[in-house]
Design a protein around this motif. Structure first.
Motif, PDB file in Angstrom:
ATOM      1  N   THR A   1       0.823  -1.427   0.137  1.00 47.64           N
ATOM      2  CA  THR A   1       0.009   0.000  -0.021  1.00 47.64           C
ATOM      3  C   THR A   1       1.112   1.208   0.027  1.00 47.64           C
ATOM      4  O   THR A   1       0.463   2.351   0.103  1.00 47.64           O
ATOM      5  N   ALA A   2       2.113   0.994  -0.069  1.00 48.79           N
ATOM      6  CA  ALA A   2       2.950   2.225  -0.038  1.00 48.79           C
ATOM      7  C   ALA A   2       2.947   3.163  -1.063  1.00 48.79           C
ATOM      8  O   ALA A   2       3.127   4.570  -1.009  1.00 48.79           O
ATOM      9  N   SER A   3       2.397   2.700  -2.350  1.00 46.21           N
ATOM     10  CA  SER A   3       2.223   3.714  -3.514  1.00 46.21           C
ATOM     11  C   SER A   3       0.867   4.086  -3.585  1.00 46.21           C
ATOM     12  O   SER A   3       0.407   4.792  -4.671  1.00 46.21           O
ATOM     13  N   GLY A   4       0.169   3.733  -2.522  1.00 46.23           N
ATOM     14  CA  GLY A   4      -1.343   4.326  -2.632  1.00 46.23           C
ATOM     15  C   GLY A   4      -2.382   3.253  -3.196  1.00 46.23           C
ATOM     16  O   GLY A   4      -3.709   3.602  -3.339  1.00 46.23           O
ATOM     17  N   ALA A   5      -2.005   2.165  -3.513  1.00 39.64           N
ATOM     18  CA  ALA A   5      -2.851   1.117  -4.092  1.00 39.64           C
ATOM     19  C   ALA A   5      -3.728   0.412  -3.071  1.00 39.64           C
ATOM     20  O   ALA A   5      -3.546   0.495  -1.602  1.00 39.64           O
TER      21      ALA A   5
ATOM     22  N   THR B   1      -5.124  -6.760  -5.238  1.00 40.34           N
ATOM     23  CA  THR B   1      -4.741  -5.463  -5.430  1.00 40.34           C
ATOM     24  C   THR B   1      -4.901  -4.783  -6.736  1.00 40.34           C
ATOM     25  O   THR B   1      -5.202  -5.306  -7.712  1.00 40.34           O
TER      26      THR B   1
ATOM     27  N   SER C   1      -2.525  -2.837  -7.836  1.00 41.92           N
ATOM     28  CA  SER C   1      -1.481  -2.700  -8.597  1.00 41.92           C
ATOM     29  C   SER C   1      -1.224  -3.532  -9.573  1.00 41.92           C
ATOM     30  O   SER C   1      -1.693  -4.760  -9.376  1.00 41.92           O
TER      31      SER C   1
ATOM     32  N   GLU D   1       4.349  -3.664 -10.408  1.00 38.45           N
ATOM     33  CA  GLU D   1       4.544  -2.799  -9.193  1.00 38.45           C
ATOM     34  C   GLU D   1       4.478  -3.654  -8.064  1.00 38.45           C
ATOM     35  O   GLU D   1       5.194  -3.235  -7.103  1.00 38.45           O
TER      36      GLU D   1
ATOM     37  N   HIS E   1       8.057  -4.530  -7.602  1.00 34.27           N
ATOM     38  CA  HIS E   1       8.769  -3.370  -7.161  1.00 34.27           C
ATOM     39  C   HIS E   1       8.598  -3.121  -5.820  1.00 34.27           C
ATOM     40  O   HIS E   1       9.817  -2.956  -5.039  1.00 34.27           O
ATOM     41  N   LEU E   2       7.445  -3.124  -5.326  1.00 38.88           N
ATOM     42  CA  LEU E   2       6.905  -2.603  -3.848  1.00 38.88           C
ATOM     43  C   LEU E   2       7.584  -3.669  -2.996  1.00 38.88           C
ATOM     44  O   LEU E   2       8.195  -3.673  -1.986  1.00 38.88           O
TER      45      LEU E   2
ATOM     46  N   LYS F   1      11.369  -3.590  -2.756  1.00 40.22           N
ATOM     47  CA  LYS F   1      11.776  -2.248  -1.987  1.00 40.22           C
ATOM     48  C   LYS F   1      11.662  -2.259  -0.444  1.00 40.22           C
ATOM     49  O   LYS F   1      12.333  -1.832   0.200  1.00 40.22           O
TER      50      LYS F   1
ATOM     51  N   THR G   1      -3.238  -9.148  -9.034  1.00 37.88           N
ATOM     52  CA  THR G   1      -3.913  -7.946  -9.514  1.00 37.88           C
ATOM     53  C   THR G   1      -5.142  -8.355  -9.766  1.00 37.88           C
ATOM     54  O   THR G   1      -5.931  -9.253 -10.366  1.00 37.88           O
TER      55      THR G   1
END
Length: 422
Positions: free
Chosen positions: A32-36, A61, A63, A67, A70-71, A74, A105
């Motif tokens: 959820t770090a990217s707002g998803a 999700t 995303s 992504e 990536h998330l 990260k 997704t």
């Protein structure tokens, strides 16, 4: 008529240990770090609401897969692109005992053909819910436990009513295994009569089961046949002409039902192998056939081969004969032989004599043979085949004495046996 149910406007799963697990919450944090938007999907929500154990957690999700990868990376999580083409990434939490979570997704079907479908990624939760199999599986919850119910599946869930999402025929045509899953869910989670639209669609499309792999069929069948409503569901499948396509055989419903009643009387756990064995009219006469139909493991096949070699075991055996049979068969095979003989017979399924025979495997422990090869060598018998033959004959005689012959009596028997065998 469907049960009328008052559904709360807001439902929250509270005090769920699996949901508050720090490993799962760390995955939520990362994704959820990217707002998803990220939600628990399907089986975990269903089982939690029904009070069943939650063993696997799947997340959905908004995303896209790249992504998610990536998330996860990260945040220091391990990510595995298990099914990126279809939007699925496996994410492992960082801990001494990692939590494996499949993250998918949101998808909508573009075209469907059998088990596989051409999908497009979306951020539409309703579209994602509409491609699931049953309404009770089209439920989501957020990380705090609030339920999201796009299709009204909660009403079916608390009524324990198994219904396909949308058109039953369309859902089945997407994957014919859903016919078997429909009945498995009824056996595990359902109450009351079978949904008539779902049953009609399964009956109409039952030949689609013929093209499924036996491995996939076994996976569903093993759960179905051990479920609480297995007796009701298997009979319904037989009446609808579906069971023959699953097992590729005629069936003996009477022995199957009797076995389930006997298990209940003896307070035994459901045994998928023995239930299936007693459902087949050929039973183990051709264990290879049964193995092929249900993809039995080597261990399961050996168990049935030993059962077939055991023959019929009944309470008509005298006490000494019972002990002799138990000794030769070993307790596991003895129990299987008693259960199958009982199920395939006509005696009451709550017969105390049969129950006593079954429990003999727990109530009586066979003694050890009081004589061994070293004893024969000490008698001057040379090493070789003679010792093995003598030991077998002495053991047979010891069993015939109801295991009462002593070491000295066995030693005294050796000269006569050598003379007889010589």
């Amino acid at each position: 008529m469907a049960n009328k149910v008052d559904i709360p406007l807001r439902l929250v799963l509270e005090d769920e240990e699996w949901l508050s697990d720090v490993r799962l919450q760390s995955i939520f944090d990362a994704l959820t770090a990217s707002g998803a938007t990220v939600r628990v999907a399907g089986g975990a929500v269903r089982n939690a609401l029904l009070g069943f154990p939650v063993t696997d957690v799947d997340l959905a999700t908004t995303s896209p897969p790249d992504e998610i990868l990536h998330l996860g990376e990260k945040a220091g999580l391990r990510t595995i692109p298990t099914g990126v083409k279809h939007g699925t990434v496996t994410v492992l939490s960082v801990s001494t005992t990692p939590l494996h979570v499949e993250v998918t997704t949101l998808r909508r079907d573009v075209r469907t053909f059998g088990r596989h479908a051409e999908v497009a990624f979306t951020d539409d939760w309703l579209a994602d819910a509409a491609r699931r199999d049953f309404t009770m599986n089209a439920l989501y919850c957020d990380r705090s436990g609030e339920i999201i119910d796009p299709l009204g599946g909660y009403r079916d869930l608390i009524a324990k009513r198994i219904r396909f999402v949308g058109d039953a025929r369309a859902r089945i045509a997407e994957d014919f295994l859903r016919i078997l899953r429909f009945f498995r869910f009824i056996a595990q989670y359902g109450e009351g009569p079978i949904d008539p639209q779902g049953l009609a669609a399964c009956r109409e499309l039952r030949e689609g089961l013929d093209g499924l792999s036996r491995e996939r069929i076994r996976q569903e069948w093993w759960k179905l046949v051990a479920a609480d409503r297995a007796e009701f569901v298997v009979e319904a499948m037989a009446d609808a002409g579906i069971l023959a396509h699953v097992l590729k055989s005629d069936t003996d419903l009477n022995a199957f039902k009797r076995h389930i009643k006997i298990e209940s009387f003896l307070q035994l756990k459901p045994d998928s192998l023995m239930r299936s064995f007693n459902l087949f009219p050929c039973r183990g006469a051709d264990v290879k056939l049964l193995r092929e139909r249900l993809r039995l493991t080597n261990e399961e096949t050996t168990r049935l081969e030993r059962l077939m070699a055991a023959g019929r075991v009944t309470p008509k055996l005298r006490p000494a004969e019972r002990r002799a049979v138990l000794y030769r068969l070993t307790p596991p095979t003895f129990r299987d032989a008693v259960l199958s003989s009982w199920a395939q017979g006509g005696e009451p399924t709550e017969d105390p004599d049969w129950a006593a025979l079954y429990r003999l495997a727990d109530d009586w422990q066979a003694p050890a043979v009081p004589l061994g090869g070293r004893d024969l060598l000490a008698q001057g018998i040379p090493p070789g085949k003679e010792i093995g033959a003598l030991l077998a004959s002495l053991e047979d005689w010891w069993i015939a004495t109801d295991f009462k012959a002593t070491r000295e009596e066995l030693l005294a028997k050796i000269p006569a046996m050598r003379q007889f065998q010589g």
